[in-house]
Design an enzyme around this catalytic site. Sequence first.
Site: not given
Ligand SMILES: Cc1cc2nc3c(=O)[nH]c(=O)nc-3n(C[C@H](O)[C@H](O)[C@H](O)COP(=O)(O)O)c2cc1C
Ligand SMILES: CCCCCCC(=O)C(=O)O
Length: 355
Positions: A22, A75, A104, A130, A132, A158, A221, A243, A245, A278-279, A299
Amino acid sequence: MTTIAELHDRARQRLVPEYYDYFAGGAADETALADNERAFRRLALMPRVLRGRADRDISVELPGARASMPVVVAPTAFHRLAHPDGELATARAAAAAGTVLIASMAATVGVGEMAAAARAVDPGAALWFQLYLQSDTRVTETLVRRATDAGCSALVVTVDSPVFGRHERDRRNGFADLPAGFAAENMRDLPGGRRNIEMTPMSWEHLDRLRASTSLPVLLKGILHPEDAHLAIERGADGIVVSNHGGRQLDAVPASIDALPRIAEVAGGRVPVLLDGGVRRGSDVAIALALGAVAVGVGRPVIWGLAADGELGVRQVLELLREEFDHTLALCGGQGPADLTRDLVTVRGPEGGKW
Ligand SMILES: Cc1cc2nc3c(=O)[nH]c(=O)nc-3n(C[C@H](O)[C@H](O)[C@H](O)COP(=O)(O)O)c2cc1C
Ligand SMILES: CCCCCCC(=O)C(=O)O
């Protein structure tokens, strides 16, 4: 542990395999996920010489916060799947590092508790929330009120998730929801009794309504198209986070760093532009700043630190990035982030590149 890659290895060993997938996974073929890191390796820095200083200052001014370095915590959801202390550990580590934690909406600890944990470490700790946007505006308003009451100093909306990404690892693993005993704590006791986070198409008008309902700075975002950056600024956004994501939404998108230069050009310094995706190294931070970002978000590295060693592991990730960034800055002949200019970035290879 001397690198984020080593912490990642340790996290992989410690995590329940379905949870590891995940956190680590991306959408569809995971092309964007891989490209986020690879794109940094395609770029190189052209250091300047004979102009460095020993008294470097790497702190940066961000909406509603000053951060001790140009690295913030992006987040990410469900930290209690990585470590029993979950977001409490992350919040303490971000506060100890003097940087912004973007909480988040899908956290497994409520934003109020996260803020309290951070402020026990540093009363001036900065948190952003953050969000939605939800189709029931009462739900959105309640969440904004909770974030405001917790002392969050900005909202990060987001905007790249009108639907959830195709997380094929999760489908294979049958990982569709939080296991028993865990909950998205910000989603408790909401109007209409909703408990689940809705990802649904939203419009610029929804954003206008949010802007009118809060005095907090609002950052968007998930922007990749320069025209959306233009619209965001026109509609009064206080900042943009470039981003994809972490490669978890549309797979057929560019790496975040490849999308950054055009967006920075559109922004033209009117609003701060941040980047995530990717940082993994301080030199990645330097490249992003040279291409127009004021700060970057991390992240997965934070999750690897958390899974590897709880609060200490997250601290280690943030301190590694601080140390590596400062070292890169020194080697580039800079005194502060403003010395990282676009002419310092080139494309690897004999021809170099023109930006
Ligand atoms: C497991 C996971 C959960 C994430 N959950 C959220 C979230 O709840 N809200 C959101 O805006 N982005 C979420 N993201 C995206 C991160 O904010 C971010 O854009 C991303 O992780 C950046 O890339 P990196 O993992 O390579 O640093 C999630 C990313 C991951 C890997
Ligand atoms: C419906 C659950 C939302 C969780 C969002 C987490 C997220 O953004 C991710 O990339 O995972």
